[in-house]
Design a protein around this motif. Structure first.
Motif, PDB file in Angstrom:
ATOM      1  N   ALA A   3       0.848  -1.203   0.000  1.00  0.00           N
ATOM      2  CA  ALA A   3       0.000   0.000   0.000  1.00  0.00           C
ATOM      3  C   ALA A   3       0.880   1.250   0.000  1.00  0.00           C
ATOM      4  N   ALA A   4       0.335   2.354  -0.518  1.00  0.00           N
ATOM      5  CA  ALA A   4       1.081   3.618  -0.504  1.00  0.00           C
ATOM      6  C   ALA A   4       1.239   4.122   0.935  1.00  0.00           C
ATOM      7  N   LEU A   5       0.184   3.994   1.704  1.00  0.00           N
ATOM      8  CA  LEU A   5       0.191   4.491   3.086  1.00  0.00           C
ATOM      9  C   LEU A   5      -0.661   3.542   3.936  1.00  0.00           C
ATOM     10  N   SER A  28      -4.383   2.668  -1.132  1.00  0.00           N
ATOM     11  CA  SER A  28      -3.685   1.928  -2.199  1.00  0.00           C
ATOM     12  C   SER A  28      -3.140   2.878  -3.257  1.00  0.00           C
ATOM     13  N   HIS A  29      -2.341   2.322  -4.146  1.00  0.00           N
ATOM     14  CA  HIS A  29      -1.776   3.125  -5.231  1.00  0.00           C
ATOM     15  C   HIS A  29      -2.888   3.603  -6.162  1.00  0.00           C
ATOM     16  N   GLY A  30      -2.860   4.883  -6.483  1.00  0.00           N
ATOM     17  CA  GLY A  30      -3.833   5.442  -7.419  1.00  0.00           C
ATOM     18  C   GLY A  30      -5.220   5.622  -6.813  1.00  0.00           C
ATOM     19  N   GLN A  31      -5.310   5.495  -5.502  1.00  0.00           N
ATOM     20  CA  GLN A  31      -6.633   5.596  -4.847  1.00  0.00           C
ATOM     21  C   GLN A  31      -6.864   7.000  -4.280  1.00  0.00           C
ATOM     22  N   GLU A 153       4.040  16.931  -7.855  1.00  0.00           N
ATOM     23  CA  GLU A 153       3.396  15.676  -8.262  1.00  0.00           C
ATOM     24  C   GLU A 153       3.769  14.542  -7.294  1.00  0.00           C
ATOM     25  N   PRO A 154       3.337  14.669  -6.036  1.00  0.00           N
ATOM     26  CA  PRO A 154       3.736  13.676  -5.031  1.00  0.00           C
ATOM     27  C   PRO A 154       3.109  12.311  -5.295  1.00  0.00           C
ATOM     28  N   SER A 155       3.800  11.273  -4.832  1.00  0.00           N
ATOM     29  CA  SER A 155       3.226   9.925  -4.984  1.00  0.00           C
ATOM     30  C   SER A 155       2.101   9.718  -3.965  1.00  0.00           C
ATOM     31  N   GLN A 184      -2.384   8.819 -12.695  1.00  0.00           N
ATOM     32  CA  GLN A 184      -0.942   8.604 -12.885  1.00  0.00           C
ATOM     33  C   GLN A 184      -0.345   7.702 -11.808  1.00  0.00           C
ATOM     34  N   GLY A 185      -1.186   7.298 -10.840  1.00  0.00           N
ATOM     35  CA  GLY A 185      -0.699   6.376  -9.803  1.00  0.00           C
ATOM     36  C   GLY A 185      -0.484   7.027  -8.445  1.00  0.00           C
TER      37      GLY A 185
END
Ligand SMILES: Nc1ncnc2c1ncn2[C@@H]1O[C@H](COP(=O)(O)OP(=O)(O)OP(=O)(O)O)[C@@H](O)[C@H]1O
Length: 242
Positions: A3-5, A28-31, A153-155, A184-185
């Protein structure tokens, strides 16, 4: 996929009160994920914990799978964020505030200049870039905060009540921007009291009540406002019966 976070088992006590009581949350990524709740439910506190601005009494915060402690400042720099004060230096211009934020993220402001110009255009902020922030209206300061949070453009972006004070044109532009970033994710965690807006932009909405997530709603499936009220009322009813 990691997961991203991730926030797991987060407990926070402030001023003798249990503000977060075992909060779990996964982005999650891109969420685009939203936290909703009544005033004082713990939304801002949860975001501050996610950003490493506040150390929880228990639990873990993982950014791209890595524990953000004991180097929370590093994590804070890697994430686009707007929590509490949208623009920090009132005597500096909007542009200088934005450039400072970009440098805080370890980036060169000149490299981000096209992106600042694009966001400023979209949000109707171009005419104000060279004015000191102290002269700007509340909504315009909010735009400074949003551009500061998103220019690199942070992830992962963590934004507390991002549409507060924005005019309707800026709300639409901001929504488009969030969707573009997510496409973009990038992963985005927001709080808001604007259910209509959340229904349009979020993939998932977590209901935070007395410091815990008591339900997760997929907004396109159901009437967000009604499910929120039903869920909160049912939780309170259960508490009264105990
Ligand atoms: N520094 C502090 N000391 C003591 N209590 C605090 C502190 N910061 C927050 N609180 C308390 O923690 C609880 C949660 O606050 P928080 O700001 O996280 O709520 P919120 O859900 O963001 O509310 P709102 O919708 O009003 O923005 C509140 O009861 C608040 O009074």
């Amino acid at each position: 996929m990691t997961a991203a976070l991730t926030l797991s088992g987060i407990q926070v006590r402030l001023g003798g009160c249990e503000v977060l009581r075992g909060l779990d949350l996964e982005l999650s990524h891109g969420q685009i994920r939203a936290l909703v709740g009544l005033n004082g439910a713990g939304k801002t506190t949860a975001l501050r914990v996610a950003l490493g601005m506040l150390r929880p009494d228990a639990g873990h915060v993982l950014l791209h799978g890595q524990d953000i402690w004991p180097s929370p400042a590093e994590a804070w720099c890697r994430v686009g964020h707007m929590v509490e004060t949208p623009a920090a230096y009132p005597e500096l211009t909007a542009r200088a505030n934005i450039d400072n934020a970009i440098m805080l993220h370890g980036m060169d402001p000149s490299g981000c200049a096209p992106r600042v110009a694009q966001l400023s255009r979209a949000l109707g902020m171009e005419a104000h870039l060279d004015q000191p922030v102290r002269r700007l209206s509340l909504g315009t300061r909010q735009k400074v905060g949003l551009i500061s949070a998103l220019a690199h453009e942070p992830s992962v972006a963590v934004l507390d009540e991002p549409t507060n004070g924005l005019d309707p044109l800026a709300v639409v532009a901001f929504r488009d921007e969030l969707r573009r970033l997510a496409g973009q994710g990038s992963s985005i965690l927001i709080t808001s009291h604007h259910f209509d807006e959340l229904a349009r932009v979020s993939d998932a909405v977590d209901v935070l009540h007395h410091g815990q997530v008591i339900a997760t709603i997929t907004p396109d499936e159901r009437d967000l406002e009604k499910v929120f009220f039903d869920t909160v009322l049912a939780a309170d009813q259960q508490l009264q019966e105990i």
